[in-house]
Design a protein around this motif. Structure first.
Motif, mmCIF file in Angstrom:
data_model
loop_
_atom_site.group_PDB
_atom_site.id
_atom_site.type_symbol
_atom_site.label_atom_id
_atom_site.label_comp_id
_atom_site.label_asym_id
_atom_site.label_seq_id
_atom_site.Cartn_x
_atom_site.Cartn_y
_atom_site.Cartn_z
ATOM 1 N N GLY A 1 0.789 -1.223 0.000
ATOM 2 C CA GLY A 1 0.000 0.000 0.000
ATOM 3 C C GLY A 1 0.818 1.268 0.000
ATOM 4 O O GLY A 1 0.261 2.373 -0.017
ATOM 5 N N THR A 2 2.155 1.136 0.004
ATOM 6 C CA THR A 2 3.003 2.339 0.027
ATOM 7 C C THR A 2 3.700 2.571 -1.308
ATOM 8 O O THR A 2 4.630 3.388 -1.380
ATOM 9 C CB THR A 2 4.067 2.225 1.139
ATOM 10 N N ASP A 3 3.284 1.850 -2.360
ATOM 11 C CA ASP A 3 3.876 1.999 -3.698
ATOM 12 C C ASP A 3 5.389 1.770 -3.676
ATOM 13 O O ASP A 3 6.152 2.534 -4.289
ATOM 14 C CB ASP A 3 3.562 3.389 -4.275
ATOM 15 N N ASN A 4 5.794 0.714 -2.935
ATOM 16 C CA ASN A 4 7.220 0.330 -2.835
ATOM 17 C C ASN A 4 8.087 1.428 -2.229
ATOM 18 O O ASN A 4 9.298 1.448 -2.412
ATOM 19 C CB ASN A 4 7.785 -0.066 -4.202
ATOM 20 N N LYS A 5 7.452 2.332 -1.498
ATOM 21 C CA LYS A 5 8.201 3.446 -0.923
ATOM 22 C C LYS A 5 8.829 3.096 0.420
ATOM 23 O O LYS A 5 9.872 3.643 0.791
ATOM 24 C CB LYS A 5 7.276 4.660 -0.775
ATOM 25 N N GLN B 1 5.832 -8.716 20.875
ATOM 26 C CA GLN B 1 6.261 -7.497 20.215
ATOM 27 C C GLN B 1 7.255 -7.820 19.115
ATOM 28 O O GLN B 1 7.879 -8.886 19.084
ATOM 29 C CB GLN B 1 6.882 -6.523 21.207
ATOM 30 N N THR B 2 7.403 -6.854 18.208
ATOM 31 C CA THR B 2 8.348 -6.983 17.105
ATOM 32 C C THR B 2 9.282 -5.786 17.115
ATOM 33 O O THR B 2 8.825 -4.634 17.146
ATOM 34 C CB THR B 2 7.609 -7.036 15.761
ATOM 35 N N ASN B 3 10.561 -6.076 17.114
ATOM 36 C CA ASN B 3 11.565 -5.020 16.956
ATOM 37 C C ASN B 3 11.815 -4.841 15.463
ATOM 38 O O ASN B 3 12.234 -5.780 14.779
ATOM 39 C CB ASN B 3 12.856 -5.394 17.674
ATOM 40 N N VAL B 4 11.523 -3.670 14.966
ATOM 41 C CA VAL B 4 11.524 -3.452 13.515
ATOM 42 C C VAL B 4 12.448 -2.312 13.126
ATOM 43 O O VAL B 4 12.798 -1.452 13.947
ATOM 44 C CB VAL B 4 10.101 -3.147 12.996
ATOM 45 N N ILE B 5 12.830 -2.360 11.851
ATOM 46 C CA ILE B 5 13.535 -1.237 11.222
ATOM 47 C C ILE B 5 12.709 -0.827 9.999
ATOM 48 O O ILE B 5 12.318 -1.688 9.198
ATOM 49 C CB ILE B 5 14.957 -1.618 10.785
ATOM 50 N N ILE B 6 12.420 0.455 9.886
ATOM 51 C CA ILE B 6 11.671 0.980 8.748
ATOM 52 C C ILE B 6 12.651 1.674 7.803
ATOM 53 O O ILE B 6 13.448 2.521 8.227
ATOM 54 C CB ILE B 6 10.575 1.970 9.200
ATOM 55 N N TYR B 7 12.585 1.277 6.534
ATOM 56 C CA TYR B 7 13.437 1.884 5.505
ATOM 57 C C TYR B 7 12.566 2.634 4.494
ATOM 58 O O TYR B 7 11.412 2.249 4.247
ATOM 59 C CB TYR B 7 14.237 0.815 4.759
ATOM 60 N N LYS B 8 13.155 3.652 3.904
ATOM 61 C CA LYS B 8 12.490 4.402 2.842
ATOM 62 C C LYS B 8 13.268 4.227 1.547
ATOM 63 O O LYS B 8 14.498 4.378 1.524
ATOM 64 C CB LYS B 8 12.389 5.882 3.190
ATOM 65 N N ASN B 9 12.541 3.878 0.487
ATOM 66 C CA ASN B 9 13.149 3.723 -0.834
ATOM 67 C C ASN B 9 13.172 5.095 -1.511
ATOM 68 O O ASN B 9 12.143 5.584 -1.983
ATOM 69 C CB ASN B 9 12.365 2.706 -1.657
ATOM 70 N N VAL B 10 14.348 5.697 -1.575
ATOM 71 C CA VAL B 10 14.441 7.051 -2.122
ATOM 72 C C VAL B 10 14.296 7.064 -3.638
ATOM 73 O O VAL B 10 14.085 8.123 -4.235
ATOM 74 C CB VAL B 10 15.782 7.703 -1.726
ATOM 75 N N ASP B 11 14.404 5.885 -4.287
ATOM 76 C CA ASP B 11 14.244 5.800 -5.744
ATOM 77 C C ASP B 11 12.916 5.160 -6.131
ATOM 78 O O ASP B 11 12.775 4.597 -7.216
ATOM 79 C CB ASP B 11 15.396 4.982 -6.356
ATOM 80 N N ASP C 1 10.224 6.462 -7.014
ATOM 81 C CA ASP C 1 9.558 7.123 -8.137
ATOM 82 C C ASP C 1 10.178 6.778 -9.480
ATOM 83 O O ASP C 1 9.677 7.207 -10.525
ATOM 84 C CB ASP C 1 9.584 8.642 -7.945
ATOM 85 N N LEU C 2 11.282 6.025 -9.462
ATOM 86 C CA LEU C 2 11.948 5.637 -10.708
ATOM 87 C C LEU C 2 11.542 4.218 -11.072
ATOM 88 O O LEU C 2 11.975 3.265 -10.417
ATOM 89 C CB LEU C 2 13.469 5.732 -10.553
ATOM 90 N N PRO C 3 10.701 4.035 -12.092
ATOM 91 C CA PRO C 3 10.233 2.693 -12.453
ATOM 92 C C PRO C 3 11.397 1.787 -12.833
ATOM 93 O O PRO C 3 12.282 2.159 -13.606
ATOM 94 C CB PRO C 3 9.306 2.940 -13.657
ATOM 95 N N GLY C 4 11.401 0.572 -12.271
ATOM 96 C CA GLY C 4 12.405 -0.424 -12.613
ATOM 97 C C GLY C 4 13.723 -0.258 -11.905
ATOM 98 O O GLY C 4 14.614 -1.118 -12.037
ATOM 99 N N ALA C 5 13.900 0.810 -11.119
ATOM 100 C CA ALA C 5 15.174 1.032 -10.436
ATOM 101 C C ALA C 5 15.291 0.114 -9.223
ATOM 102 O O ALA C 5 14.299 -0.211 -8.571
ATOM 103 C CB ALA C 5 15.286 2.489 -9.998
ATOM 104 N N GLU C 6 16.518 -0.313 -8.927
ATOM 105 C CA GLU C 6 16.776 -1.099 -7.730
ATOM 106 C C GLU C 6 16.486 -0.233 -6.502
ATOM 107 O O GLU C 6 16.832 0.956 -6.482
ATOM 108 C CB GLU C 6 18.223 -1.562 -7.697
ATOM 109 N N PRO C 7 15.833 -0.814 -5.488
ATOM 110 C CA PRO C 7 15.510 -0.012 -4.303
ATOM 111 C C PRO C 7 16.756 0.505 -3.601
ATOM 112 O O PRO C 7 17.700 -0.250 -3.346
ATOM 113 C CB PRO C 7 14.733 -0.989 -3.406
ATOM 114 N N LYS C 8 16.782 1.795 -3.329
ATOM 115 C CA LYS C 8 17.867 2.421 -2.581
ATOM 116 C C LYS C 8 17.280 2.827 -1.226
ATOM 117 O O LYS C 8 16.503 3.771 -1.129
ATOM 118 C CB LYS C 8 18.386 3.646 -3.328
#
Length: 559
Positions: A262-266, A305-315, A317-324
């Motif tokens: 639901g986050t558009d791979n963000k 409980q779950t200890n989690v790390i949240i990452y943001k894919n800065v790319d 918006d670039l279709p087909g780009a490897e997640p950064k």
């Protein structure tokens, strides 16, 4: 448009029941016998014309009249409530468990609920709240509220704006509360005015005619309610849009990193560790309760409980780009303590324990009593490979994989796609041969399919892990719901705790006519009049509706 001219000279719109200027009944609309002074006039909207009751010529008039009916609005609400109840019989599509065999509703509903589930799916109830007909139903309720309000607000506004102290005598003596008094001095009349002002009435006069009024704003209460309901309906429609509302579910295994749906791979989430804490069974404070729950087959955990790390894919918006990926935050999520980030809220909603993560196997000769391993291999159950080759010449091919194995009429199947009870159909190719030996192996199961295998598989070891179930929500509609509820409650208070009270004093020759009207609480306005006319010669009002009712009862009894 037909105009109705009163004897006072005022021109009224078609459909007017009482003249807007003097209040004299329009005979053809009131149907009142002029000699019947006990017949009460219709004070609804002070006799102003309502569009729905006046025009019925064009198709627009008919549509307007249909939606302005309170009965139509009530029936639309009843139908919507019934439809909403249908949507709760079985889980909606969005709540199909992630661990289900298939999240395809055509398969899921029939597999879990039988013929009723199949019918439920075929009728389209599996996605009821997003269906076109349910949206139309909610929209029709909104249309009904808007038209009902406009149809009544316009005449009400016109009636309240035309409040005048000087009214026609017929208007006065056909009010529900009415009295006629003689020998009333001007001083007594002024005394009544002063007492009404002390009771917080706004008093106006015109050529000896007096109107005392208070609580006019309460008449708008129901329409304020309608505004609040309309805002709530709009907010519910907004919930059908992915831009304003998101409710999704994701399973994350220990050590696993997955994209948040639901986050558009963000955004991505990584499950660093899952922690499950139990109550101490030796603790006297909880011992009896825990024994009772366990005796009933239940289980209570102190915390998960779950200890989690949240990452943001800065790319993203670039279709087909490897997640950064860039780390946004590292935190823990447990029951009733959600994690919030960038407008999203992450809830700890469930878990799966003892889920297999890998299994190790060995190949040995069937007639070897020591079961010495000729080759060993490990299958990663989260991303299994289909073929394994060894330098010795052995080759292993995984033909079938059942993550959660069970038998259905003798046929092996899987309850879900998650490895809770894994079983395999594995082909073993001995060195220098293209003819495979078929093995069926799982927990407590090791079957030679032909009974002629020279080589056999055995389980050497396995690893398990926890899987954490997380609910992701993003809701921008709550402020609209809050605003609608607040406006609705203001309308409720406005309409329930105040009343629009009016008292007219009408001079007639040597007498005084006193009349009063309120939209509710007739007892209260009687007490106000009683206080105002005390110590004067003005007679207390009588309730003409009660008098008229008593006379009809007497006539019926005599008949």
């Amino acid at each position: 448009m037909k105009k109705l001219k009163c004897e006072c000279g005022h021109v009224n719109p078609e459909g007017t029941v009482l003249c807007e200027a003097c209040g004299k009944p329009i005979e053809e609309n009131q149907h009142i016998d002029g000699n019947d002074k006990t017949k009460l006039i219709n004070m609804r909207y002070d006799g102003s014309a309502r569009r729905s009751l006046t025009y019925n010529r064009s198709i627009i008039d008919k549509i307007w009249s249909f939606f302005s009916s309170v009965k139509v609005g009530v029936w639309l609400i009843v139908i919507a409530l019934f439809a909403s109840a249908l949507g709760t019989i079985f889980p909606q599509q969005m709540y199909i468990p992630a661990e289900a065999v298939s999240r395809d509703p055509a398969i899921y509903y029939e597999a879990h609920f039988g013929i009723l589930g199949k019918i439920y799916y075929q009728l389209g109830f599996y996605d009821l709240y997003s269906s076109w007909w349910y949206m139309i139903l909610i929209a029709l309720i909104g249309i009904s509220l808007v038209i009902c309000s406009i149809d009544r607000v316009v005449p009400l506004h016109r009636a309240l704006k035309m409040q005048k102290p000087k009214r026609h005598e017929t208007f006065i003596n056909r009010q529900r509360l009415y009295s006629e008094s003689t020998n009333v001095s001007n001083e007594e009349k002024q005394q009544v005015v002063k007492k009404l002002e002390k009771l917080r009435y706004k008093v106006r006069s015109d050529d000896g005619h007096i109107l005392a009024e208070k609580g006019r704003f309460s008449r708008w209460g129901p329409y304020v309610n309608h505004i609040g309901l309309i805002i709530i309906l709009i907010a519910s429609l907004f919930r059908m849009t992915p831009w304003l509302y998101l409710d999704d579910y994701v399973w994350v295994r220990e050590g696993q990193q997955v994209v948040i749906p639901g986050t558009d791979n963000k955004y991505y989430i990584k499950n660093k560790e899952f922690i499950l804490e139990k109550y101490d069974e030796d603790d006297e404070q909880f011992k009896d309760a825990l024994e009772l729950i366990e005796s009933r087959g239940g289980e209570v955990h102190k915390n998960y409980q779950t200890n989690v790390i949240i990452y943001k894919n800065v790319d993203a918006d670039l279709p087909g780009a490897e997640p950064k990926l860039e780390k946004v935050l590292e935190d823990k999520v447990w029951m009733n303590n959600p994690l919030k980030f960038d407008g999203y809220t992450l809830y700890q909603s469930g878990y799966q324990q003892n889920e297999f993560s890998s299994m190790s196997f060995k190949i040995h000769k069937t007639n070897d009593s020591d079961q010495e391993a000729l080759e060993t291999f490990t299958i990663d159950l989260t991303a299994p490979e289909t073929e394994y080759e060894f330098e010795s010449g052995f080759r292993v091919v995984m033909d079938k994989y059942y993550p959660e194995y069970y038998l259905d009429d003798g046929e092996p199947r899987s309850e879900s796609k998650y490895p809770k009870n894994p079983a395999f159909v594995i082909f073993v190719y001995p060195p220098q041969t293209d003819s495979p030996e078929i093995n069926f192996i799982g927990i407590g199961k090791n079957i030679d399919a032909t009974g002629e295998n020279k080589y056999k598989l055995g389980i050497v070891d396995f690893e398990t892990h926890f899987a954490s179930g997380m609910t992701l929500r993003q809701d921008y509609t709550l402020p609209f719901f809050g605003l609608g509820a607040l406006i609705f409650m203001i309308g409720v208070v406005q309409g329930m705790y105040w009343q629009h009270r009016r008292i007219w004093i009408h001079p007639k020759d040597k007498s005084i006519l006193l009349a009063a009207h309120t939209n509710k609480n007739w007892f209260g306005i009687k007490k106000d009049i009683e206080k105002a006319i005390s110590d004067t010669a003005i007679q207390m009002v009588i309730d003409q509706q009660e008098v008229e009712g008593n006379e009809k009862n007497k006539e019926g009894h005599n008949g």
